[in-house]
Design a protein around this motif. Structure first.
Motif, mmCIF file in Angstrom:
data_model
loop_
_atom_site.group_PDB
_atom_site.id
_atom_site.type_symbol
_atom_site.label_atom_id
_atom_site.label_comp_id
_atom_site.label_asym_id
_atom_site.label_seq_id
_atom_site.Cartn_x
_atom_site.Cartn_y
_atom_site.Cartn_z
ATOM 1 N N PRO A 208 5.453 9.570 -61.046
ATOM 2 C CA PRO A 208 5.736 9.517 -60.306
ATOM 3 C C PRO A 208 6.997 9.840 -58.871
ATOM 4 C CG PRO A 208 7.646 9.264 -61.882
ATOM 5 C CD PRO A 208 6.819 10.188 -62.140
ATOM 6 N N GLY A 209 6.766 9.488 -57.515
ATOM 7 C CA GLY A 209 7.370 10.123 -56.480
ATOM 8 C C GLY A 209 6.589 10.829 -55.781
ATOM 9 N N ASP A 210 5.408 11.806 -56.246
ATOM 10 C CA ASP A 210 4.318 12.285 -55.897
ATOM 11 C C ASP A 210 3.562 11.518 -55.666
ATOM 12 O OD1 ASP A 210 6.066 14.272 -56.806
ATOM 13 O OD2 ASP A 210 4.577 15.262 -58.117
ATOM 14 N N TYR A 211 3.745 11.536 -53.911
ATOM 15 C CA TYR A 211 2.488 10.603 -52.762
ATOM 16 C C TYR A 211 1.576 11.858 -52.107
ATOM 17 C CZ TYR A 211 5.765 6.953 -53.536
ATOM 18 O OH TYR A 211 6.824 6.217 -54.070
ATOM 19 N N TYR A 212 0.258 11.156 -52.310
ATOM 20 C CA TYR A 212 -0.940 12.050 -52.234
ATOM 21 C C TYR A 212 -1.576 11.087 -50.993
ATOM 22 C CZ TYR A 212 -0.135 14.500 -56.721
ATOM 23 O OH TYR A 212 0.405 15.537 -57.723
ATOM 24 N N GLU A 213 -1.861 11.143 -49.928
ATOM 25 C CA GLU A 213 -2.633 10.800 -48.969
ATOM 26 C C GLU A 213 -3.591 10.383 -48.676
ATOM 27 O OE1 GLU A 213 -2.296 12.705 -44.738
ATOM 28 O OE2 GLU A 213 0.296 11.373 -44.248
ATOM 29 N N LEU A 214 -4.785 9.811 -48.914
ATOM 30 C CA LEU A 214 -6.195 9.365 -49.134
ATOM 31 C C LEU A 214 -6.476 9.816 -47.307
ATOM 32 C CD1 LEU A 214 -5.710 5.915 -50.474
ATOM 33 C CD2 LEU A 214 -6.139 8.068 -51.981
ATOM 34 N N SER A 215 -6.920 11.209 -47.334
ATOM 35 C CA SER A 215 -6.983 11.067 -46.066
ATOM 36 C C SER A 215 -8.355 11.499 -45.210
ATOM 37 C CB SER A 215 -6.266 12.256 -45.601
ATOM 38 O OG SER A 215 -4.844 12.683 -46.212
ATOM 39 N N GLU A 216 -8.663 11.211 -44.184
ATOM 40 C CA GLU A 216 -10.234 11.516 -43.439
ATOM 41 C C GLU A 216 -9.809 12.377 -42.298
ATOM 42 O OE1 GLU A 216 -12.469 8.733 -45.685
ATOM 43 O OE2 GLU A 216 -13.095 9.635 -43.495
ATOM 44 N N GLY A 217 -8.666 12.279 -41.662
ATOM 45 C CA GLY A 217 -7.658 13.480 -41.159
ATOM 46 C C GLY A 217 -6.678 13.670 -40.969
ATOM 47 N N ASP A 218 -5.945 14.364 -39.900
ATOM 48 C CA ASP A 218 -4.625 14.642 -40.287
ATOM 49 C C ASP A 218 -3.979 13.532 -40.021
ATOM 50 O OD1 ASP A 218 -5.500 17.453 -40.064
ATOM 51 O OD2 ASP A 218 -5.274 17.428 -37.514
ATOM 52 N N GLY A 219 -4.762 11.738 -39.655
ATOM 53 C CA GLY A 219 -3.099 11.384 -39.953
ATOM 54 C C GLY A 219 -3.168 10.026 -40.834
ATOM 55 N N GLY A 220 -4.361 10.835 -42.025
ATOM 56 C CA GLY A 220 -4.106 10.242 -43.401
ATOM 57 C C GLY A 220 -5.322 9.257 -43.226
ATOM 58 N N SER A 221 -5.760 7.765 -43.592
ATOM 59 C CA SER A 221 -6.599 7.192 -44.106
ATOM 60 C C SER A 221 -5.681 5.871 -44.052
ATOM 61 C CB SER A 221 -7.500 7.532 -44.590
ATOM 62 O OG SER A 221 -8.698 7.054 -44.396
ATOM 63 N N TYR A 222 -6.528 5.399 -43.293
ATOM 64 C CA TYR A 222 -6.221 3.129 -43.649
ATOM 65 C C TYR A 222 -7.415 2.550 -44.255
ATOM 66 C CZ TYR A 222 -2.263 4.222 -40.485
ATOM 67 O OH TYR A 222 -1.105 4.944 -40.011
ATOM 68 N N ILE A 223 -7.067 2.693 -45.633
ATOM 69 C CA ILE A 223 -9.033 2.961 -45.966
ATOM 70 C C ILE A 223 -9.444 0.870 -45.846
ATOM 71 C CG2 ILE A 223 -8.663 4.756 -47.423
ATOM 72 C CD1 ILE A 223 -7.328 2.330 -49.868
ATOM 73 N N LEU A 224 -8.586 0.046 -46.057
ATOM 74 C CA LEU A 224 -8.374 -1.216 -46.058
ATOM 75 C C LEU A 224 -8.565 -1.668 -44.787
ATOM 76 C CD1 LEU A 224 -6.201 -2.674 -49.244
ATOM 77 C CD2 LEU A 224 -8.798 -1.572 -49.047
ATOM 78 N N ASN A 225 -8.819 -0.561 -43.868
ATOM 79 C CA ASN A 225 -8.754 -1.450 -42.635
ATOM 80 C C ASN A 225 -9.845 -1.823 -41.106
ATOM 81 O OD1 ASN A 225 -6.732 -1.893 -39.271
ATOM 82 N ND2 ASN A 225 -7.778 0.048 -39.011
#
Length: 402
Positions: A208-225
């Motif tokens: 808990p508290g360790d957050y891992y980015e879902l990344s497509e690039g440097d800006g992270g990822s908006y997987i449902l957008n």
């Protein structure tokens, strides 16, 4: 007859849609609409809107497409009778019980079955026709070939309506529980918080508290957008498939958006009806409103309807800075909407016209003073000009590139 159907989130948007060339508008009243934030049409406003639209030969459709509870559905008969007395031309409905109740309450009112009903085949369309539906708004997931099959297997006098422009939903036909689960705001009652547009991280149960980015690039990822839909260059294919009504999404959008997109699609649909090429200026217009990356939805290649992972923000190329109220004896009277100066690269968009360049020599503000700057919101101003423009014409400027 091919119909251009535009959104109306409030009375100003309704007037913009009508002035800029729609054949019909759809709107929500105080209940039962899938855009709770755009439920601006109380009975008095609805009556005024209907009168304005009907005076120019434009039909008005009322959205009643939420999924009502037992308590809510008991309010529907009185609600729909009031709306019918205001002069609406049709109700857009998704729930089967609502369809039956409306037909019993106001038998003469047209029923249009909402995209929320998820109609994807002709058997369902035919059963809805037997229940009294005049039109089906097909699920956005239906491709062009299946639209043709539906058209070939339903009664000739049943209309097919499809979305041609605007925001897409990650869920099938908008049926989503994510917003209700995460925020308590039920998307199926018009209160969606749009969590599909948010940026997400991954967390492991024992960390808990360790957050891992879902990344497509440097800006992270908006997987449902989801991307936005734009079919302005493909209206002929939809017409040939049997589509009757071409619907623009956007009841939560501004009057500027409504006017600009309606004007563009009006020109494009008229060109299709006349067997002419779609004007390039009309295609360019849809890029002058705030939008996400465009796609053609599910109509052709389903891969084109994919998500946009980089961000959920809008692309903006222009600012709406003023509206022309009237032109009298060489004087143009305007209402300022956003900051601009006489030195900006301004243009005017008038109903049914291509945009034209506007070179303002000076402005006279509400105090009668000459100025070069418009920086007071909704201030009434004027300038002298050799060309007249119709009321409700739009003044805009390109955003500066940084």
């Amino acid at each position: 007859m091919l119909e251009l159907l535009s959104p109306a989130g409030d009375l100003e948007c309704l007037m913009s849609a009508v002035d800029y060339g729609c054949d019909a508008v759809y709107l929500g009243s105080t209940m039962f609409g899938m855009r709770a934030g755009a439920a601006k049409f109380d009975p008095e406003t609805l009556r005024n809107g209907v009168e304005y639209a009907h005076a120019k030969g434009v039909r008005v459709y009322l959205t009643c497409n939420t999924v009502p509870s037992n308590d809510e559905i008991e309010l529907l008969p009185e609600f729909i009778k009031t709306a019918y007395d205001c002069g609406i031309d049709a109700a857009i409905v998704s729930d089967i019980g609502c369809i039956a109740l409306i037909k019993r309450t106001v038998p003469d009112l047209e029923i249009h079955v909402s995209t929320q009903a998820g109609v994807v085949n002709y058997v369902t369309a035919n059963e809805l026709y037997k229940m009294g539906a005049k039109r089906v708004v097909l699920a956005r997931e239906v491709d062009i070939e299946n639209i043709k099959r539906i058209r070939d297997n339903i009664p000739e006098d049943m209309d097919i309506e499809v979305f041609v422009h605007g925001a897409m939903c990650v869920s099938f036909s908008g049926r989503c529980l994510l917003s209700a689960f995460m925020t308590g705001r039920n998307a199926n009652k018009g209160e969606c918080a749009q969590p599909c547009r948010w940026k997400y991280h991954l967390v492991e149960e024992k960390r808990p508290g360790d957050y891992y980015e879902l990344s497509e690039g440097d800006g992270g990822s908006y997987i449902l957008n989801a991307k936005d839909m734009c079919m302005i260059e493909h209206l002929k294919e939809l017409k040939d498939a049997g589509v009757t009504s071409f619907k623009i999404e956007g009841r939560a959008k501004s009057a500027y958006y409504t006017a600009t997109v309606t004007n563009a699609y009006r020109a494009a649909l008229d060109a299709v009806k006349n067997g002419e090429p779609i004007p390039k200026w009309a295609v360019d217009e849809v890029y002058k409103v705030s939008h996400r990356q465009y796609c053609t939805g599910f109509y052709f290649n389903k891969d084109d309807a994919n998500q946009y992972y980089e961000n959920s923000g809008y692309i903006r190329e222009c600012d709406f800075v003023g509206v022309i109220d009237s032109c009298e004896n060489g004087r143009v009277n305007i209402t300022q909407r956003n900051y601009f100066t006489v030195h900006d690269d301004l243009e005017v968009l008038s109903p049914g016209k291509t945009p034209v360049k506007l070179d303002i020599p000076y402005l006279i503000n509400s105090k009668g003073e000459q100025t070069e700057i418009a920086n007071r919101a909704t201030e009434k101003m004027y300038f002298d000009y050799p060309v007249s423009f119709p009321p409700h014409s739009i003044i805009r400027k390109p955003l500066s590139k940084k």
